[in-house]
Design a protein around this motif. Structure first.
Motif, PDB file in Angstrom:
ATOM      1  N   UNK A 126      29.686   8.154 -32.134  1.00  0.00           N
ATOM      2  CA  UNK A 126      29.627   7.990 -30.684  1.00  0.00           C
ATOM      3  C   UNK A 126      28.378   7.189 -30.343  1.00  0.00           C
ATOM      4  N   UNK A 127      28.550   6.181 -29.495  1.00  0.00           N
ATOM      5  CA  UNK A 127      27.405   5.421 -29.007  1.00  0.00           C
ATOM      6  C   UNK A 127      27.505   5.302 -27.495  1.00  0.00           C
ATOM      7  N   UNK A 128      26.354   5.197 -26.855  1.00  0.00           N
ATOM      8  CA  UNK A 128      26.288   4.985 -25.415  1.00  0.00           C
ATOM      9  C   UNK A 128      25.276   3.889 -25.138  1.00  0.00           C
ATOM     10  N   UNK A 129      25.571   3.104 -24.111  1.00  0.00           N
ATOM     11  CA  UNK A 129      24.652   2.047 -23.708  1.00  0.00           C
ATOM     12  C   UNK A 129      24.820   1.771 -22.229  1.00  0.00           C
ATOM     13  N   UNK A 130      23.692   1.620 -21.563  1.00  0.00           N
ATOM     14  CA  UNK A 130      23.721   1.229 -20.159  1.00  0.00           C
ATOM     15  C   UNK A 130      23.832  -0.289 -20.094  1.00  0.00           C
ATOM     16  N   UNK A 131      24.722  -0.778 -19.240  1.00  0.00           N
ATOM     17  CA  UNK A 131      24.916  -2.213 -19.055  1.00  0.00           C
ATOM     18  C   UNK A 131      24.548  -2.552 -17.612  1.00  0.00           C
ATOM     19  N   UNK A 165      22.230  -6.025 -24.812  1.00  0.00           N
ATOM     20  CA  UNK A 165      20.970  -6.086 -24.059  1.00  0.00           C
ATOM     21  C   UNK A 165      20.608  -7.530 -23.748  1.00  0.00           C
ATOM     22  N   UNK A 166      20.766  -8.422 -24.728  1.00  0.00           N
ATOM     23  CA  UNK A 166      20.463  -9.836 -24.514  1.00  0.00           C
ATOM     24  C   UNK A 166      21.374 -10.441 -23.441  1.00  0.00           C
ATOM     25  N   UNK A 167      22.643 -10.092 -23.475  1.00  0.00           N
ATOM     26  CA  UNK A 167      23.613 -10.670 -22.548  1.00  0.00           C
ATOM     27  C   UNK A 167      23.505 -10.123 -21.131  1.00  0.00           C
ATOM     28  N   UNK A 168      23.217  -8.817 -20.994  1.00  0.00           N
ATOM     29  CA  UNK A 168      23.299  -8.168 -19.689  1.00  0.00           C
ATOM     30  C   UNK A 168      22.003  -7.549 -19.203  1.00  0.00           C
TER      31      UNK A 168
END
Length: 152
Positions: free
Chosen positions: A7-12, A147-150
């Motif tokens: 499971x992974x989570x990331x804020x965009x 992270x780089x893109x958004x």
């Protein structure tokens, strides 16, 4: 059969429309996949994502060996979640859920993967020694690229 999960989570830092547009487009998967994976889409109907869509790839997950991988998009709820499942490829089971939850100032993206490997005991050893860490590395790379893109 031993089933593993990741499971992974990331804020965009994007609105749901931008986030969904990017992540639901199979063409963008190559942008967020490490180059050493040799990821290449070999068959895709170029349509917006829909349940029943088949996407075929070539990928080199281990030791530079090229493998075919066919996934089917089994479920889609627009701007909320989608599920892809491997039909043919390196795993005995691959079930990947992608969730998108609107938050203040962006979207929380959650990936939940269930997978199993072939070859019984040998597959369990390979997961411990190689596969589990390779998947973590792929998703760590993905986090950096997102992270780089958004989020820059």
């Amino acid at each position: 059969m031993k089933v593993y999960s990741l499971k992974t989570e990331q804020f965009v830092n994007a609105n749901i429309e931008e986030c969904w547009s990017f992540f639901s487009n199979p063409k963008n998967l190559q942008k967020i996949t490490p180059s050493d994976m040799g990821f290449e889409i070999t068959d895709f109907d170029e349509k917006n994502m829909y349940a029943g869509q088949i996407i075929q790839y070539k990928v080199s997950p281990l030791f530079g060996i090229k493998l075919g991988w066919m996934t089917v998009i089994t479920v889609v709820k627009d701007q909320s979640y989608f599920v892809d499942e491997q039909r043919f490829g390196p795993y005995t089971l691959w079930h990947h859920k992608h969730f998108f939850e609107v938050k203040d100032n962006g979207v929380l993206m959650t990936d939940l993967i269930h997978y199993a490997l072939p070859l019984g005991f040998i597959g369990r050893i390979m997961n411990s020694l190689v596969v589990k860490n390779k998947l973590k590395t792929i998703f760590e790379y993905r986090k950096v690229k997102v992270d780089e893109l958004f989020n820059a």
